[in-house]
Structure formats: C-alpha cells, structure tokens
Write an enzyme that holds these catalytic residues in place. Structure first.
Site, short mmCIF file in Angstrom:
data_model
loop_
_atom_site.label_atom_id
_atom_site.label_comp_id
_atom_site.label_asym_id
_atom_site.label_seq_id
_atom_site.Cartn_x
_atom_site.Cartn_y
_atom_site.Cartn_z
N THR A 139 0.75 -1.21 0.11
CA THR A 139 -0.03 -0.14 -0.06
C THR A 139 0.97 1.24 -0.06
O THR A 139 0.47 2.26 -0.52
CB THR A 139 -1.00 0.02 1.20
OG1 THR A 139 -1.70 -1.11 1.22
CG2 THR A 139 -1.74 1.28 1.39
N SER A 192 1.59 -7.68 -1.04
CA SER A 192 2.12 -8.61 -0.08
C SER A 192 1.48 -9.88 0.03
O SER A 192 1.75 -11.00 0.78
CB SER A 192 2.94 -7.87 0.95
OG SER A 192 1.92 -7.75 2.06
N THR A 206 1.89 -4.23 4.32
CA THR A 206 1.63 -4.65 5.55
C THR A 206 1.48 -5.99 6.06
O THR A 206 1.33 -6.50 7.03
CB THR A 206 0.44 -3.51 6.30
OG1 THR A 206 -0.89 -3.86 5.76
CG2 THR A 206 0.85 -2.23 6.11
N ASP A 207 0.63 -6.77 4.74
CA ASP A 207 -0.07 -8.09 5.16
C ASP A 207 0.83 -9.02 5.40
O ASP A 207 0.50 -9.85 6.48
CB ASP A 207 -0.90 -8.13 4.04
CG ASP A 207 -2.36 -7.37 4.02
OD1 ASP A 207 -2.60 -6.94 5.01
OD2 ASP A 207 -2.85 -7.28 2.98
C1 SIN Z 1 -0.05 -5.39 1.14
O1 SIN Z 1 0.39 -6.02 2.13
O2 SIN Z 1 0.88 -5.25 -0.15
C2 SIN Z 1 -1.37 -4.70 0.85
C3 SIN Z 1 -1.90 -3.91 2.26
C4 SIN Z 1 -0.99 -3.05 2.82
O3 SIN Z 1 0.32 -2.70 2.34
O4 SIN Z 1 -1.52 -2.45 3.74
#
Ligand code: SIN
Length: 319
Positions: free
Chosen positions: A16, A61, A94-95
């Site tokens: 993100t 991710s 974040t995931d």
């Molecule tokens: C991801 O994990 O690539 C998408 C979600 C995020 O980064 O919050």
C-alpha cells in the site's frame, strides 16, 4: 585516510505504501503501483547519508512467494556485504510484513539494520502515512544503535520476532505483544527502549536460495465444533497429487489459548504424525507465547502461526 561515505539502500517490494487510488473504483486503491524512486520524493534523507534505490519486486504482499523472498534475500546479502552500506530499508505491504521480517532475521541475522516499513494508506491519499514512515525508517537505518531486522510503522520500532499486524485498518496497525516495542521515532529522533539478545543465522540461506520450493507446511486453526476430516484431506498424498500440489510435510496447529486442540483435530494430527508429517503447535491468541515442554506430543513453538510455519519449513529444508 579518507572516510567512507555511508549509504542506505532502499529496496522496494510494493504494498500500500506504493499503492494508488487513482484509477481504482471509488473508495478503493491498487497496491504496488508507484516505483520506489517516486516514493522517496520529498522524504528527508538523514545527514551524511546517500541513498541507493532498487526495485526488487512490485507486489501486493498477500501474494508474497518464494521467488520474491529469494530476490530480496539476495539483494540484502549483496548490499549488506558492502562496507559503505550503513543499512537497508525495505518498503513492503503490511499484510505479510511480519513473515518477511522473521525470515530475513532467521536467515541473515544481520548486524547492520534492515528496516522494513509500510503504510496503511495509498501513496496518493491526501493524508498518506507512507512518507512519514519512510522518513522514520531512514532515521532508524542511519542510527548507530540500530541492528538486525526491524519494522518501523506509526512511530514505533518493532522487532522481527514479535512484530505482528493486529489491526486491519488503523494507521498504527502493528504490535509487539507483551515483549514490547524496541524503540520509537519522534520528530525524526530515534529512542531505544530495550535491548534484544543477539541471534545467529540458521545456516540454511544457501539452501533457501537454491530451493525450487520450500517444504509444504499448512496452518490449521483449532476451533469449536472442529472436524478432523480437514486435516485428513490436507495430508492425503492422493488429494495433493490430484491438485498437482506438493505433499504436505508439516502442519502448524493454531491451538486455542495455551495451545490446546479440539479432540477431533488432535486425533487427526496424531494420524498425520503417524504418517510422517511433522506437527507443531502455536496459539491462535494474538499475544503470549507457548512454552515448549520436553513431553509435548506436538512440539510447541513460541511463535505466532505464520512464523511457526516458516520455522518448520526451514527446519524441514535443513533435515
Ligand atoms: C499489501 O500488504 O501489500 C497490501 C496491504 C498493505 O500494504 O497495507
């Protein structure tokens, strides 16, 4: 003698933090669109440091896979070996950030800092959190007290072992559980709150880099009114072959509370273990570790289920 100029290498992998709402349906965004050099525009560079930028991947991710991890490990290793490199910053979704952080620490256990950072809002949001997190991550990578794999988000510095995504939408989405954060960043200043014991790399980096696939390990959640048929189907080699999948070599049972298992899951796990599948336990609780005991029927790992899965995969690869 001339002093070697210090460098921070920023490795982009997507997420993100590199996402764009532009071009997406109202209220949504596409992760992993903006190249890493554009993410750094306007972000303060710590005094005395130069930056080198490299796009290792551009993914959401949730789709993290071995090929990206191999590319990232290779990039980390080659940059960390250079004397002029002070540390690395990795932009990441974040995931699955906690899985990448744990894997890098387990395989590299770097003395120099490797700082993962991320964002909960896309890069073109008016109140994007990525630039602040990126500036904080650079400040941490430049700090003389920084070592090992760290995550920096929302002004917090979290360790690779403990970091866990706990909230699906809050800007401050991560926690370190009862171990506590390692430090914090405030107005560009880094403050360390606790030490971490040094760790050694597991010694399987070359095997991971050369592997066409890691041993297949699945996570099974124990819950009320569970059915052992799920475990039986997972470890059935004929089912795997029908789906052109590798046979399951290991299971992580995400148990209730202190790692207890529904009796149906427990019975099926016994059948799996008797058939040669390695079975370990973790807890589905977001906080608190299982204490391993010598007489555990299914060894307890003091890691959350997704990190326990990686630990078991690496152990199966090594033995
Ligand atoms: C991801 O994990 O690539 C998408 C979600 C995020 O980064 O919050």
């Amino acid at each position: 003698m001339q002093a070697i100029r210090q460098k921070i290498v920023v490795l982009g992998t997507g997420g993100t933090i590199a996402g764009l709402a532009r071009g997406a349906e109202p209220g949504r965004y596409h992760a992993a669109r903006k190249p890493v050099d554009e993410l750094l525009a306007g972000v303060a560079v710590p005094a005395g440091m130069t930056l080198q930028l490299e796009q290792v991947a551009q993914i959401d991710s949730k789709d993290m896979d071995l090929a990206v991890w191999q590319a990232l490990l290779q990039a980390c290793q080659s940059h960390l070996d250079q004397a002029e490199v002070r540390g690395l910053v990795i932009t990441h979704g974040t995931d699955t950030l906690e899985e990448t952080a744990w894997l890098l620490q387990a395989l590299l256990a770097p003395r120099k800092p490797v700082v993962l950072t991320c964002a909960m809002r896309p890069a073109d949001a008016p109140d994007a959190d990525g630039p602040r997190n990126l500036a904080d991550a650079l400040a941490v990578a430049a700090d003389s007290g920084a070592t090992g794999v760290l995550a920096v988000c929302a002004g917090r510095i979290l360790g690779a072992r403990e970091v866990q995504k706990l909230h699906s939408s809050r800007l401050d989405a991560f926690g370190s559980g009862e171990a506590g954060d390692i430090g914090r960043v405030q107005a560009g200043g880094v403050q360390w709150l606790r030490d971490r014991p040094p760790s050694q790399p597991l010694g399987v980096l070359d095997a991971v880099l050369a592997a066409p696939a890691l041993p297949r390990v699945e996570v099974v959640l124990s819950h009320a009114s569970a059915c052992g048929a799920t475990v039986d189907a997972l470890v059935d080699p004929e089912t795997a072959a029908r789906h052109s999948a590798a046979p399951v070599r290991g299971l992580v049972l995400a148990g209730t509370g202190g790692g207890t298992l529904h009796r149906e899951i427990e019975a099926a796990a016994r059948r799996a273990q008797a058939a040669g599948v390695r079975v370990v336990r973790s807890t589905r609780c977001a906080d608190g570790w299982l204490q391993p005991r010598a007489d555990d029927e299914f060894p307890a790992l003091p890691l959350n289920p997704v990190k326990a899965r990686l630990a078991l995969m690496l152990d199966l690869l090594a033995h």
